[in-house]
Motif scaffolding. Structure first.
Motif, PDB file in Angstrom:
ATOM      1  N   GLU A  65       0.824  -1.203   0.000  1.00  0.00           N
ATOM      2  CA  GLU A  65       0.000   0.000   0.000  1.00  0.00           C
ATOM      3  C   GLU A  65       0.865   1.262   0.000  1.00  0.00           C
ATOM      4  O   GLU A  65       0.529   2.265  -0.642  1.00  0.00           O
ATOM      5  N   ASP A  66       1.993   1.213   0.693  1.00  0.00           N
ATOM      6  CA  ASP A  66       2.938   2.338   0.704  1.00  0.00           C
ATOM      7  C   ASP A  66       3.411   2.638  -0.718  1.00  0.00           C
ATOM      8  O   ASP A  66       3.509   3.792  -1.133  1.00  0.00           O
ATOM      9  N   PHE A  67       3.683   1.584  -1.481  1.00  0.00           N
ATOM     10  CA  PHE A  67       4.088   1.752  -2.879  1.00  0.00           C
ATOM     11  C   PHE A  67       2.937   2.354  -3.699  1.00  0.00           C
ATOM     12  O   PHE A  67       3.144   3.238  -4.530  1.00  0.00           O
ATOM     13  N   ALA A  68       1.721   1.888  -3.442  1.00  0.00           N
ATOM     14  CA  ALA A  68       0.550   2.400  -4.162  1.00  0.00           C
ATOM     15  C   ALA A  68       0.378   3.900  -3.919  1.00  0.00           C
ATOM     16  O   ALA A  68       0.062   4.650  -4.855  1.00  0.00           O
ATOM     17  N   TYR A  69       0.607   4.360  -2.695  1.00  0.00           N
ATOM     18  CA  TYR A  69       0.539   5.797  -2.402  1.00  0.00           C
ATOM     19  C   TYR A  69       1.512   6.566  -3.290  1.00  0.00           C
ATOM     20  O   TYR A  69       1.175   7.607  -3.846  1.00  0.00           O
ATOM     21  N   GLU A  70       2.725   6.041  -3.422  1.00  0.00           N
ATOM     22  CA  GLU A  70       3.726   6.734  -4.235  1.00  0.00           C
ATOM     23  C   GLU A  70       3.327   6.773  -5.710  1.00  0.00           C
ATOM     24  O   GLU A  70       3.503   7.788  -6.378  1.00  0.00           O
ATOM     25  N   ILE A  71       2.790   5.688  -6.217  1.00  0.00           N
ATOM     26  CA  ILE A  71       2.346   5.642  -7.617  1.00  0.00           C
ATOM     27  C   ILE A  71       1.269   6.697  -7.859  1.00  0.00           C
ATOM     28  O   ILE A  71       1.309   7.431  -8.855  1.00  0.00           O
ATOM     29  N   ILE A  72       0.329   6.790  -6.949  1.00  0.00           N
ATOM     30  CA  ILE A  72      -0.745   7.783  -7.087  1.00  0.00           C
ATOM     31  C   ILE A  72      -0.160   9.192  -7.097  1.00  0.00           C
ATOM     32  O   ILE A  72      -0.521  10.029  -7.920  1.00  0.00           O
ATOM     33  N   GLU A  73       0.763   9.464  -6.177  1.00  0.00           N
ATOM     34  CA  GLU A  73       1.378  10.793  -6.096  1.00  0.00           C
ATOM     35  C   GLU A  73       2.147  11.136  -7.371  1.00  0.00           C
ATOM     36  O   GLU A  73       2.105  12.270  -7.840  1.00  0.00           O
TER      37      GLU A  73
ATOM     38  N   GLU B 120      -5.688   0.485  -0.757  1.00  0.00           N
ATOM     39  CA  GLU B 120      -5.514  -0.953  -0.508  1.00  0.00           C
ATOM     40  C   GLU B 120      -5.910  -1.764  -1.748  1.00  0.00           C
ATOM     41  O   GLU B 120      -5.176  -2.651  -2.180  1.00  0.00           O
ATOM     42  N   LYS B 121      -7.048  -1.444  -2.339  1.00  0.00           N
ATOM     43  CA  LYS B 121      -7.485  -2.175  -3.535  1.00  0.00           C
ATOM     44  C   LYS B 121      -6.609  -1.851  -4.740  1.00  0.00           C
ATOM     45  O   LYS B 121      -6.326  -2.715  -5.567  1.00  0.00           O
ATOM     46  N   PHE B 122      -6.176  -0.599  -4.835  1.00  0.00           N
ATOM     47  CA  PHE B 122      -5.273  -0.223  -5.924  1.00  0.00           C
ATOM     48  C   PHE B 122      -3.968  -1.013  -5.802  1.00  0.00           C
ATOM     49  O   PHE B 122      -3.453  -1.538  -6.794  1.00  0.00           O
ATOM     50  N   ALA B 123      -3.441  -1.123  -4.588  1.00  0.00           N
ATOM     51  CA  ALA B 123      -2.215  -1.897  -4.354  1.00  0.00           C
ATOM     52  C   ALA B 123      -2.435  -3.357  -4.732  1.00  0.00           C
ATOM     53  O   ALA B 123      -1.583  -3.973  -5.384  1.00  0.00           O
ATOM     54  N   ARG B 124      -3.581  -3.912  -4.340  1.00  0.00           N
ATOM     55  CA  ARG B 124      -3.879  -5.297  -4.692  1.00  0.00           C
ATOM     56  C   ARG B 124      -3.833  -5.497  -6.205  1.00  0.00           C
ATOM     57  O   ARG B 124      -3.219  -6.440  -6.706  1.00  0.00           O
ATOM     58  N   ASP B 125      -4.422  -4.578  -6.933  1.00  0.00           N
ATOM     59  CA  ASP B 125      -4.429  -4.670  -8.390  1.00  0.00           C
ATOM     60  C   ASP B 125      -3.024  -4.523  -8.974  1.00  0.00           C
ATOM     61  O   ASP B 125      -2.649  -5.239  -9.907  1.00  0.00           O
TER      62      ASP B 125
ATOM     63  N   PHE C  59      -0.221  -5.355  -7.615  1.00  0.00           N
ATOM     64  CA  PHE C  59       0.621  -6.509  -7.291  1.00  0.00           C
ATOM     65  C   PHE C  59       0.045  -7.832  -7.797  1.00  0.00           C
ATOM     66  O   PHE C  59       0.632  -8.880  -7.580  1.00  0.00           O
ATOM     67  N   MET C  60      -1.063  -7.760  -8.504  1.00  0.00           N
ATOM     68  CA  MET C  60      -1.596  -8.975  -9.126  1.00  0.00           C
ATOM     69  C   MET C  60      -0.731  -9.389 -10.312  1.00  0.00           C
ATOM     70  O   MET C  60      -0.506 -10.579 -10.522  1.00  0.00           O
ATOM     71  N   CYS C  61      -0.254  -8.428 -11.077  1.00  0.00           N
ATOM     72  CA  CYS C  61       0.476  -8.758 -12.300  1.00  0.00           C
ATOM     73  C   CYS C  61       1.720  -7.908 -12.537  1.00  0.00           C
ATOM     74  O   CYS C  61       2.698  -8.391 -13.087  1.00  0.00           O
ATOM     75  N   ASP C  62       1.667  -6.651 -12.171  1.00  0.00           N
ATOM     76  CA  ASP C  62       2.709  -5.716 -12.590  1.00  0.00           C
ATOM     77  C   ASP C  62       3.921  -5.634 -11.671  1.00  0.00           C
ATOM     78  O   ASP C  62       5.012  -5.268 -12.112  1.00  0.00           O
ATOM     79  N   TYR C  63       3.725  -5.930 -10.386  1.00  0.00           N
ATOM     80  CA  TYR C  63       4.804  -5.800  -9.407  1.00  0.00           C
ATOM     81  C   TYR C  63       4.771  -6.977  -8.443  1.00  0.00           C
ATOM     82  O   TYR C  63       3.762  -7.672  -8.337  1.00  0.00           O
ATOM     83  N   TRP C  64       5.882  -7.152  -7.738  1.00  0.00           N
ATOM     84  CA  TRP C  64       5.901  -8.120  -6.636  1.00  0.00           C
ATOM     85  C   TRP C  64       6.664  -7.515  -5.470  1.00  0.00           C
ATOM     86  O   TRP C  64       7.487  -6.618  -5.643  1.00  0.00           O
ATOM     87  N   PHE C  65       6.346  -7.986  -4.280  1.00  0.00           N
ATOM     88  CA  PHE C  65       6.858  -7.428  -3.036  1.00  0.00           C
ATOM     89  C   PHE C  65       7.444  -8.560  -2.207  1.00  0.00           C
ATOM     90  O   PHE C  65       6.823  -9.594  -2.038  1.00  0.00           O
ATOM     91  N   ASP C  66       8.658  -8.354  -1.707  1.00  0.00           N
ATOM     92  CA  ASP C  66       9.276  -9.365  -0.851  1.00  0.00           C
ATOM     93  C   ASP C  66      10.251  -8.678   0.096  1.00  0.00           C
ATOM     94  O   ASP C  66      11.094  -7.880  -0.344  1.00  0.00           O
ATOM     95  N   ASP C  67      10.121  -8.965   1.357  1.00  0.00           N
ATOM     96  CA  ASP C  67      11.040  -8.508   2.391  1.00  0.00           C
ATOM     97  C   ASP C  67      11.250  -6.984   2.384  1.00  0.00           C
ATOM     98  O   ASP C  67      12.364  -6.502   2.610  1.00  0.00           O
TER      99      ASP C  67
END
Length: 177
Positions: free
Chosen positions: A131-139, A155-160, A162-170
């Motif tokens: 979600e932190d990443f999603a905030y930055e994308i919106i900004e 939250e829903k924007f982040a879910r979308d 990270f479904m296909c375009d990005y991945w998050f780990d550690d």
């Protein structure tokens, strides 16, 4: 894969002959002192010049991924990889090893420069969560008025995202390739 600082890699070098005779005699060698595998082995020969045709035994090591070293072998790729990650800061190096592990890259075989190039292409940064990443994308990408941001579902924007375009780990975000 545990984070390694390759510029701080060290190996304790003994020999099988000494070990078989009950001695752990050897020394820690700092791999940053050597430009490549041949120079490293020259230092091993100098260290154990009291033994004819010594078989080197790497009894312990620090800051080297296990895939790049064993008891009797060190990968040529270690030195290439060490030099390739030199320009990455500590956070980027940590992210690099997360990326390599996630993508199942074989550090002992793959070209270090290509790995770094591909990593840089996919790495987006360190974030608290998706979600932190999603905030930055919106900004960065959308010119939403302040009142609209309060209604936006990050939250829903982040879910979308990270479904296909990005991945998050550690704590790191990468573009899906």
């Amino acid at each position: 894969m545990e984070t390694k600082v390759l510029s701080e890699a060290k190996v304790y070098v003994g020999t099988y002959g000494k070990y078989n005779n009950g001695s752990l005699s050897g020394a820690w060698l700092d791999l940053s002192d050597y430009s490549g595998k041949e120079e490293f082995y020259e230092a091993c020969r100098e260290l154990h010049k009291d033994e004819e045709d010594a078989e080197y035994m790497f009894q312990d090591y620090e800051n080297i991924p296990e895939v790049l070293i064993s008891e009797s072998w060190i990968s040529e790729n270690f030195f290439s990889l060490r030099d390739a990650v030199e320009d990455l800061d500590d956070t980027e190096q940590e992210a690099f090893f997360v990326w390599c592990n996630y993508k199942s890259h074989d550090l002992s075989e793959e070209d270090a420069d290509y790995l770094i190039r591909d990593f840089r292409d996919e790495y987006r940064g360190q974030y608290d969560d998706e979600e932190d990443f999603a905030y930055e994308i919106i900004e960065e990408c959308y010119d939403l008025p302040e009142f609209a941001k309060t209604y936006f579902d990050y939250e829903k924007f982040a879910r979308d995202l990270f479904m296909c375009d990005y991945w998050f780990d550690d704590g790191f975000v990468f573009r899906a390739a």
